[in-house]
Design an enzyme around this catalytic site. Structure first.
Site: not given
Length: 342
Positions: A168, A242, A338
């Site tokens: 990520r 998420s 995130e």
């Protein structure tokens, strides 16, 4: 007409972020042509002002109004660039809806992105976050990215190796890459396609349909069904997918945790470290389905924080901090968000 004449002031951003958080931008420019970026960065005032590059708004959380200029990337276009003996090369402009682009590739017979179906956001944001799902990440299929370099006011191509992809993560999220604005993304999709069913849940779902040799479209349809079952539609309930990254710990730390928590969900990484399932950690701490003010944890997936209606960025942050504190207190592991906090 000047490329800056389309700038709007005191612009509402609630419909431009999937959390549905009410926030206002001091200035806003919908970027439909690369020339507009040249104009912004050549202007004495705007070149030195703070700027936020916005795609689909699916990976950020507004905690306050934005005092600078929002550059809303809405460049459009998708094309088959070329094919060689081993790959098909397909390109999407930064403003293209990611899921629609994936479906377009499948309709035209270019398989390889199907596991990434139904991920919200735009094509331009995909390499920035190195999005991933069901056994594949953008780094596995990316060929190159065209960027506008604000520091030099020029455009250039960056090959996948230059993007410095991580979990990520990419160069675009690092200080040295902050001046780079993604204009388009090109993917290299293997002609000798095989379904990627390494992810257990996807493999089981395919097996349940008795698909001995699933097509790319069938894999995509299966991924879509799984995601719709587990994840809320941002059009119906505000969320950013998420919310937490899966934490990575050393093999020794994982072994110690397993002694205390034998059912701990973990996945060994090539370097010997272990990736833990953040959703499992959050669920075990009793947060699934709970609310804190107008923000809550989605009942079907503990990784997803949702706007129950009227939530502020501060409400979501307070919920996230409470979850982080409980997970760290119980497992000694820090789970990191995130989305980018603005």
């Amino acid at each position: 007409m000047s490329s800056l004449s389309a700038i709007q002031y005191d612009f509402p951003l609630q419909t431009l972020n999937t959390f549905g958080i009410a926030a206002t931008a001091h200035a806003y420019l919908r970027v439909t042509e690369t020339e507009q970026l040249f104009g912004v960065y050549a202007d004495a005032v705007w070149a030195t002002s703070s700027k936020l590059v916005l795609g689909g708004g699916s990976n950020l959380l507004f905690t306050q109004d934005y005092a600078g200029l929002v550059l809303h990337m809405d460049l459009r276009g998708r094309e088959h660039v070329r094919s060689d003996d081993t790959h098909h090369y397909v390109r999407a402009a930064a403003g293209e809806n990611w899921h629609a682009f994936v479906q377009w590739t499948l309709v035209h017979g270019y398989a390889g992105l199907e596991n990434l179906s139904l991920i919200p956001g735009t094509a331009g944001a995909a390499p920035i976050q190195n999005i991933g799902a069901y056994g594949i990440e953008i780094k596995d299929v990316l060929h190159s990215v065209t960027v506008f370099d604000a520091a030099t006011r020029s455009t250039r191509e960056m090959l996948a190796a230059e993007c410095r992809f991580g979990y990520r993560d990419s160069i675009f999220k690092q200080p040295e890459g902050r001046a780079l604005i993604v204009l388009d993304v090109t993917f290299a999709l293997a002609r000798a396609w095989q379904p990627n069913l390494r992810y257990a849940e996807l493999a089981q779902a395919v097996a349940q349909q008795n698909l001995a040799a699933p097509t790319a479209q069938q894999v995509a349809d299966t991924v879509i069904a799984i995601r719709r079952r587990k994840l809320p539609d941002p059009a119906q309930i505000g969320n950013a997918g998420s919310f937490f990254k899966n934490p990575v710990v050393s093999g020794a730390q994982c072994a110690a945790l397993l002694e205390q928590f034998p059912t701990l969900v973990h996945h060994r990484q090539p370097d010997g470290s272990e990736k833990l399932a953040a959703g499992w950690l959050i669920d075990q701490c009793g947060w699934k389905g709970r609310t804190l003010g107008a923000a809550g944890v989605y009942p079907q997936q503990a990784l997803v924080l949702v706007n129950q209606g009227g939530a502020t960025g501060a409400d979501v942050v307070a919920l996230a901090r409470a979850i982080q504190a409980d997970v760290q207190a119980r497992y000694g592991v820090l789970i990191e968000p995130e989305p980018v906090f603005i």
